[in-house]
Structures are given as C-alpha cells and as structure tokens.
Design a protein around this motif. Structure first.
Motif, short mmCIF file in Angstrom:
data_model
loop_
_atom_site.label_atom_id
_atom_site.label_comp_id
_atom_site.label_asym_id
_atom_site.label_seq_id
_atom_site.Cartn_x
_atom_site.Cartn_y
_atom_site.Cartn_z
N LEU A 20 0.83 -1.21 0.00
CA LEU A 20 0.00 0.00 0.00
C LEU A 20 0.87 1.26 0.00
CD1 LEU A 20 -2.90 -1.01 2.42
CD2 LEU A 20 -2.94 -0.91 -0.09
N HIS A 21 1.97 1.20 0.73
CA HIS A 21 2.90 2.34 0.73
C HIS A 21 3.56 2.50 -0.64
CE1 HIS A 21 2.82 3.96 4.81
NE2 HIS A 21 2.64 2.71 5.24
N VAL A 22 3.89 1.40 -1.30
CA VAL A 22 4.45 1.48 -2.65
C VAL A 22 3.44 2.13 -3.60
CG1 VAL A 22 5.12 0.11 -4.68
CG2 VAL A 22 6.14 -0.39 -2.46
N ILE A 23 2.20 1.71 -3.52
CA ILE A 23 1.16 2.30 -4.36
C ILE A 23 1.05 3.80 -4.09
CG2 ILE A 23 -1.34 2.39 -4.79
CD1 ILE A 23 -0.04 0.01 -6.11
N ARG A 24 1.06 4.18 -2.83
CA ARG A 24 0.97 5.61 -2.47
C ARG A 24 2.14 6.39 -3.05
NH1 ARG A 24 0.51 6.72 3.74
NH2 ARG A 24 -1.62 6.05 3.38
N LYS A 25 3.36 5.86 -2.91
CA LYS A 25 4.54 6.56 -3.44
C LYS A 25 4.48 6.68 -4.96
CE LYS A 25 7.11 3.87 -0.66
NZ LYS A 25 8.26 3.15 -0.10
N ARG A 26 4.09 5.61 -5.62
CA ARG A 26 4.01 5.63 -7.09
C ARG A 26 2.92 6.60 -7.56
NH1 ARG A 26 6.81 1.22 -9.55
NH2 ARG A 26 5.55 1.46 -11.42
N ALA A 27 1.80 6.63 -6.86
CA ALA A 27 0.71 7.54 -7.23
C ALA A 27 1.15 8.99 -7.08
CB ALA A 27 -0.52 7.26 -6.37
N GLN A 28 1.84 9.30 -5.99
CA GLN A 28 2.31 10.68 -5.78
C GLN A 28 3.32 11.07 -6.86
OE1 GLN A 28 3.68 10.39 -1.73
NE2 GLN A 28 1.68 10.95 -0.89
N ARG A 29 4.23 10.16 -7.18
CA ARG A 29 5.25 10.45 -8.19
C ARG A 29 4.63 10.67 -9.57
NH1 ARG A 29 8.69 6.63 -6.74
NH2 ARG A 29 8.01 5.12 -8.28
N ASN A 31 1.54 11.68 -10.02
CA ASN A 31 0.46 12.64 -9.88
C ASN A 31 -0.89 12.01 -10.25
OD1 ASN A 31 -0.54 15.09 -9.01
ND2 ASN A 31 -0.40 16.02 -11.04
N TRP A 32 -1.08 10.77 -9.81
CA TRP A 32 -2.31 10.03 -10.02
C TRP A 32 -3.00 9.87 -8.67
CZ3 TRP A 32 -1.37 5.03 -13.34
CH2 TRP A 32 -0.99 5.40 -14.63
N SER A 33 -4.28 9.53 -8.71
CA SER A 33 -4.96 9.18 -7.46
C SER A 33 -4.47 7.80 -7.02
CB SER A 33 -6.48 9.14 -7.68
OG SER A 33 -6.83 8.02 -8.47
N PHE A 34 -4.61 7.55 -5.73
CA PHE A 34 -4.22 6.25 -5.20
C PHE A 34 -4.99 5.14 -5.91
CE2 PHE A 34 -4.77 2.62 -2.46
CZ PHE A 34 -3.49 2.40 -1.98
N LEU A 35 -6.30 5.34 -6.08
CA LEU A 35 -7.14 4.31 -6.68
C LEU A 35 -6.74 4.01 -8.13
CD1 LEU A 35 -9.45 2.37 -6.22
CD2 LEU A 35 -11.02 4.19 -6.87
N LYS A 36 -6.42 5.06 -8.89
CA LYS A 36 -5.99 4.85 -10.28
C LYS A 36 -4.70 4.02 -10.31
CE LYS A 36 -4.69 7.20 -14.55
NZ LYS A 36 -4.53 8.50 -15.22
N MET A 37 -3.76 4.34 -9.44
CA MET A 37 -2.50 3.60 -9.41
C MET A 37 -2.75 2.16 -8.95
SD MET A 37 0.70 3.50 -10.09
CE MET A 37 1.19 5.20 -10.33
N LEU A 38 -3.61 1.98 -7.96
CA LEU A 38 -3.92 0.63 -7.49
C LEU A 38 -4.48 -0.21 -8.62
CD1 LEU A 38 -4.19 -1.32 -5.02
CD2 LEU A 38 -6.53 -0.46 -4.81
N LYS A 39 -5.39 0.35 -9.39
CA LYS A 39 -5.98 -0.39 -10.50
C LYS A 39 -4.95 -0.70 -11.58
CE LYS A 39 -10.71 1.21 -9.93
NZ LYS A 39 -11.78 2.04 -10.48
N GLN A 40 -4.09 0.24 -11.91
CA GLN A 40 -3.11 0.04 -12.97
C GLN A 40 -1.97 -0.87 -12.55
OE1 GLN A 40 -3.06 1.16 -16.26
NE2 GLN A 40 -5.19 1.52 -15.74
#
Length: 131
Positions: A20-29, A31-40
């Motif tokens: 979950l922390h990896v998803i959060r970091k990737r989403a911030q980097r 500039n995506w929402s957490f949910l969009k990054m989680l899905k992708q």
C-alpha cells in the motif's frame, strides 16, 4: 485495497502495509490518485490468478461461502488497511518503489530492498542508470 492485499499477499500484514505504501509513493510520483494507481499496478493483474479472481468479489463485511475463521481474518485485514490509510502503520520497506513475487527477475536496473519486517514478496527500488 483490502482486496489488493489479499490478492497480492493473502494474510501477510507486513506485505499489505508495504505494498500500500508502494502504491501511495508511485501515485504521488505520477500525480495520479491512489485508486488509479492501485488499479493500474495491481488490480489489472488479478485476472491472471485464481486468488485474484476470487478477491475481486469480496465484500467488506462477511463473505458467504467462507469459514468464520476466514471472515475473522478478512475483518482484521480490512481494519489493518484502514490503519495504514490513517498513517498508523509505518512502511516496513520505506525505500521500495516496486514489489513482486520473490521469484521476480527485474528487466530494468533495480535493487532489492531490506524491510524492517519479514515479507513474503520481494520489494525493490529502481536504480538510476548512469551513462
């Protein structure tokens, strides 16, 4: 997110926290929402595994056709995910920006990171390429 944790790490709370922390970091980097990054980054892969297909149908409360013990574990996982989002659980792999199965062989320069807790998956950090 609880479904992702189950699909990617079953009941491992340390793996769940780290991913979950990896998803959060990737989403911030990105500039995506957490949910969009989680899905992708995670959900898109679920169709490849029986556990992923199963996880896609879980409800946040009790799930039919599961044992009482399974539902107890599920509720604990959902509560854990909530705690991670509340920033009550620290990242056990703070340098990681990728995760994969332990057998994963990177195709780009990456270095496996050490985590502060025992994890089942492999957590990685991208290594800058120098020319």
């Amino acid at each position: 997110s609880a479904r992702a944790c189950y699909a990617e790490a079953t009941w491992s709370l340390a793996d769940c926290t780290a991913l979950l922390h990896v998803i959060r970091k990737r989403a911030q980097r990105a500039n995506w929402s957490f949910l969009k990054m989680l899905k992708q980054y995670s959900v898109v892969n679920w169709s490849r595994s029986p556990r992923g297909k199963l996880a896609a149908h879980f409800k946040l409360e009790n799930n039919k056709n599961q044992t009482d013990k399974w539902n107890e574990n599920w509720r604990a996982l959902v509560q854990h995910v909530t705690a991670v989002f509340a920033d009550s659980v620290t990242d056990p792999c703070p340098r990681a920006d990728h995760w994969a199965a332990a057998s994963f062989v990177p195709r780009v320069p990456m270095r496996r990171v050490r985590c502060t807790e025992k994890v089942e998956n492999a957590f990685w950090v991208a290594v800058p390429v120098r020319s």
